[in-house]
Structures are given as C-alpha cells and as structure tokens.
Design a protein around this motif. Structure first.
Motif, mmCIF file in Angstrom:
data_model
loop_
_atom_site.group_PDB
_atom_site.id
_atom_site.type_symbol
_atom_site.label_atom_id
_atom_site.label_comp_id
_atom_site.label_asym_id
_atom_site.label_seq_id
_atom_site.Cartn_x
_atom_site.Cartn_y
_atom_site.Cartn_z
ATOM 1 N N LEU A 123 9.339 1.236 6.485
ATOM 2 C CA LEU A 123 9.563 0.759 5.037
ATOM 3 C C LEU A 123 10.400 1.603 4.573
ATOM 4 O O LEU A 123 11.177 1.676 3.594
ATOM 5 C CB LEU A 123 8.381 0.225 4.487
ATOM 6 C CG LEU A 123 7.918 -1.047 5.144
ATOM 7 C CD1 LEU A 123 6.542 -1.281 4.642
ATOM 8 C CD2 LEU A 123 8.852 -2.193 4.924
ATOM 9 N N VAL A 124 9.964 2.993 4.347
ATOM 10 C CA VAL A 124 10.429 4.063 3.577
ATOM 11 C C VAL A 124 11.700 4.665 3.967
ATOM 12 O O VAL A 124 12.569 5.241 3.338
ATOM 13 C CB VAL A 124 9.418 5.149 3.394
ATOM 14 C CG1 VAL A 124 9.942 6.319 2.724
ATOM 15 C CG2 VAL A 124 8.149 4.757 2.569
ATOM 16 N N ALA A 125 12.046 4.495 5.455
ATOM 17 C CA ALA A 125 13.271 5.226 6.196
ATOM 18 C C ALA A 125 14.643 4.738 5.350
ATOM 19 O O ALA A 125 15.503 5.668 5.314
ATOM 20 C CB ALA A 125 13.320 4.849 7.512
ATOM 21 N N PRO A 126 14.716 3.363 5.124
ATOM 22 C CA PRO A 126 16.055 3.073 4.568
ATOM 23 C C PRO A 126 16.255 3.656 3.138
ATOM 24 O O PRO A 126 17.430 4.236 2.830
ATOM 25 C CB PRO A 126 16.033 1.420 4.668
ATOM 26 C CG PRO A 126 15.051 1.188 5.533
ATOM 27 C CD PRO A 126 13.910 2.072 5.526
ATOM 28 N N LEU A 175 13.066 19.136 -0.435
ATOM 29 C CA LEU A 175 11.356 19.615 -0.651
ATOM 30 C C LEU A 175 10.875 18.578 -1.674
ATOM 31 O O LEU A 175 9.598 18.440 -1.281
ATOM 32 C CB LEU A 175 11.205 21.092 -1.216
ATOM 33 C CG LEU A 175 9.915 21.611 -1.521
ATOM 34 C CD1 LEU A 175 9.145 21.500 -0.153
ATOM 35 C CD2 LEU A 175 10.071 22.941 -1.987
ATOM 36 N N ALA A 176 11.486 18.313 -2.642
ATOM 37 C CA ALA A 176 10.890 17.394 -3.780
ATOM 38 C C ALA A 176 10.547 16.150 -3.091
ATOM 39 O O ALA A 176 9.659 15.382 -3.247
ATOM 40 C CB ALA A 176 11.815 17.343 -4.693
ATOM 41 N N PHE A 177 11.480 15.508 -2.245
ATOM 42 C CA PHE A 177 11.356 14.374 -1.592
ATOM 43 C C PHE A 177 10.052 14.392 -0.493
ATOM 44 O O PHE A 177 9.224 13.528 -0.448
ATOM 45 C CB PHE A 177 12.518 13.750 -1.001
ATOM 46 C CG PHE A 177 12.336 12.381 -0.482
ATOM 47 C CD1 PHE A 177 12.580 11.208 -1.511
ATOM 48 C CD2 PHE A 177 12.267 11.902 0.884
ATOM 49 C CE1 PHE A 177 12.422 9.852 -0.985
ATOM 50 C CE2 PHE A 177 12.043 10.489 1.176
ATOM 51 C CZ PHE A 177 12.420 9.642 0.258
ATOM 52 N N ALA A 178 10.183 15.438 0.101
ATOM 53 C CA ALA A 178 8.899 15.664 1.101
ATOM 54 C C ALA A 178 7.519 15.702 0.595
ATOM 55 O O ALA A 178 6.840 15.058 1.066
ATOM 56 C CB ALA A 178 9.356 16.926 1.847
ATOM 57 N N LEU A 179 7.599 16.230 -0.663
ATOM 58 C CA LEU A 179 6.378 16.367 -1.522
ATOM 59 C C LEU A 179 5.821 14.917 -1.778
ATOM 60 O O LEU A 179 4.676 14.548 -1.840
ATOM 61 C CB LEU A 179 6.567 16.970 -2.828
ATOM 62 C CG LEU A 179 6.691 18.516 -2.602
ATOM 63 C CD1 LEU A 179 6.892 19.452 -3.947
ATOM 64 C CD2 LEU A 179 5.429 19.124 -1.810
ATOM 65 N N GLY A 180 6.748 13.983 -2.136
ATOM 66 C CA GLY A 180 6.491 12.688 -2.279
ATOM 67 C C GLY A 180 6.050 12.021 -1.054
ATOM 68 O O GLY A 180 5.116 10.990 -1.071
ATOM 69 N N LEU A 181 6.649 12.353 0.081
ATOM 70 C CA LEU A 181 6.281 11.710 1.429
ATOM 71 C C LEU A 181 4.662 12.288 1.819
ATOM 72 O O LEU A 181 4.187 11.858 2.684
ATOM 73 C CB LEU A 181 7.283 12.313 2.322
ATOM 74 C CG LEU A 181 8.481 11.609 2.483
ATOM 75 C CD1 LEU A 181 9.481 12.019 3.519
ATOM 76 C CD2 LEU A 181 8.382 9.887 2.936
ATOM 77 N N ALA A 182 4.327 13.275 1.238
ATOM 78 C CA ALA A 182 3.166 13.480 1.687
ATOM 79 C C ALA A 182 1.784 12.488 1.310
ATOM 80 O O ALA A 182 0.871 12.750 1.789
ATOM 81 C CB ALA A 182 2.814 15.097 0.675
ATOM 82 N N THR A 234 0.773 -1.147 0.183
ATOM 83 C CA THR A 234 0.153 0.030 -0.065
ATOM 84 C C THR A 234 0.763 1.379 -0.075
ATOM 85 O O THR A 234 0.430 2.374 -0.058
ATOM 86 C CB THR A 234 -0.941 -0.077 1.300
ATOM 87 O OG1 THR A 234 -0.285 0.021 2.446
ATOM 88 C CG2 THR A 234 -1.926 -1.165 1.324
ATOM 89 N N VAL A 235 2.288 1.305 0.266
ATOM 90 C CA VAL A 235 2.996 2.194 0.154
ATOM 91 C C VAL A 235 2.986 2.978 -1.275
ATOM 92 O O VAL A 235 3.232 2.325 -2.179
ATOM 93 C CB VAL A 235 4.454 1.972 0.591
ATOM 94 C CG1 VAL A 235 5.205 3.083 0.428
ATOM 95 C CG2 VAL A 235 4.405 1.577 1.966
#
Length: 234
Positions: A102-105, A67-74, A26-27
C-alpha cells in the motif's frame, strides 16, 4: 471448463478486500506523511532560500530526504493491537506485505517529486541515488521487522527511528574509508560505493524476509516445575 474457471478465480489464501481495507486503516499515514513532508522541504530548501545548489549539495539534500522518509517508514509495522491480532488466521507476513504494498506507490510518487525538485543541471544520476534511497528505506523496514520479531513491543517505531537516525549520523564517521558509501558524483569510488549500496539493499531485504513470520512462542518454565520433576521417583 469449470475447473479452469475455478483456478482462474483462485485467490491468495488469507487475502481479501476486507483485509486490504482493514490493513490500510492501520498504516501509520501520519508518520509517513511527516517524513515525506520533511523530505520534500529538505530538497526544496535551496528554492525556498533562492540559493543555487551545486551537485554535492543536491546529492546530500536527496540523501537527507531519503533518510527523512525512512524515519517515517520505521513506524510502518507499528500495531497497537498486535497482541490481539496475533492469533488471526492470516499470517503476519501477509499483513506486513500488504502494508508495504500500500505504501510503495506513495513512496514512488514522493521520490519522483523529490527528484523533480532538484534542478536538472545539478541532479545526480537517478539510478544511483534511487538505489541509495531504496537501501535506506529497506534498512528502516528491516530494523522495524527485527524489533517486532525479537520483542513483544507493539509500537517499536520511535525506538527504531532513533536507531536509524543514530546509525545515519555515525556511519559516515565510523565507517572504514575504504568501504565508504557516501561519495560525491564523479569520485573514482562512485561505482564501487554503489555496489556496496546494492549489497546493503539485498541484506536488508533478506533480514526483513527472515523476520517476517510470527515470532516463535517462548517456552515458559513454571515455578516449581523443576522441583516436581526432581521429586518424582524413578
């Protein structure tokens, strides 16, 4: 001895291999991958254009990548089946925690690659810029958790990403100068700015933790219920 073995084999309630596998499916890997790719392209832009970056450019490119990666994390907490999975026995905070775990690594490897793309001679202090990136990511996760907590929207990712992007654009313009967060390397305000970044990180993690549990059910007043109460004698 049996008691000790039983204690050693004890697992976290609600966590199993099947659950981890189900959560991994589901990620929103596509949204995360898009943010990661855009971030790496942002940092690698001087190499692609054969432009030697200066320290200020390198710092801002890393900030743009974060910021770009944070937008994906949103999009991390988006769940199209949210209203179906709400009554399951595994608490929501465990499911969302597994997503983050799961996303942290992946995030750590991505950020390492982003730092390597910056030439060593213009690379900003790694600890300080990593603190900025972590705070930016935590803000996106806190915003997503707040949206899930306060609304019934199963996929608030687009709205959260738009809010994070708008905040990132307006913050340098509207934020008071004495509390500025975005300062160049060597600026006398560098240390104070990163103390504020640390405060932002802690506050975002606290908001994320508070919004982690399942939302409380709202009491719905049935039509005519008040009339029946008024009509009931004594």
């Amino acid at each position: 001895m049996k008691g000790r073995v039983a204690e050693g084999n004890r697992r976290v309630p609600g966590v199993s291999g099947a659950l981890v596998s189900a959560v991994a499916r589901t990620v929103p890997w596509r949204a995360l991958g898009a943010g990661a790719v855009v971030g790496l392209l942002t940092v690698g832009l001087p190499r692609l254009l054969s432009i030697p970056p200066d320290p200020w450019m390198a710092l801002n490119l890393l900030r743009g990548a974060a910021l770009a990666f944070a937008l994906g994390l949103a999009f991390l907490l988006d769940d199209p089946a949210r209203h179906i999975t709400t009554p399951v026995t595994t608490p929501r905070w465990i499911r969302t925690g597994l997503r983050a775990a799961l996303v942290a690594p992946v995030a750590a490897l991505w950020w390492t690659a982003a730092l390597v793309l910056v030439p060593r001679e213009v690379r900003p202090p790694i600890g300080a810029v990593t603190l900025e990136a972590a705070a930016t990511a935590a803000l996106a996760l806190a915003a997503a958790a707040t949206a899930i907590r306060l609304t019934d929207e199963p996929e608030p990712g687009p709205s959260v990403a738009a809010g994070v992007l708008t905040t990132a654009v307006l913050a340098p313009l509207l934020w008071p100068g004495r509390w500025t967060l975005f300062v160049p390397v060597g600026d006398p305000r560098w240390e104070a700015a990163h103390q504020r970044w640390a405060a932002v990180l802690v506050a975002a993690l606290l908001v994320w933790g508070v919004c982690g549990p399942e939302p409380l059910r709202r009491r719905r007043i049935r039509p005519g219920a008040g009339r029946r109460r008024l009509a009931t004698p004594g």
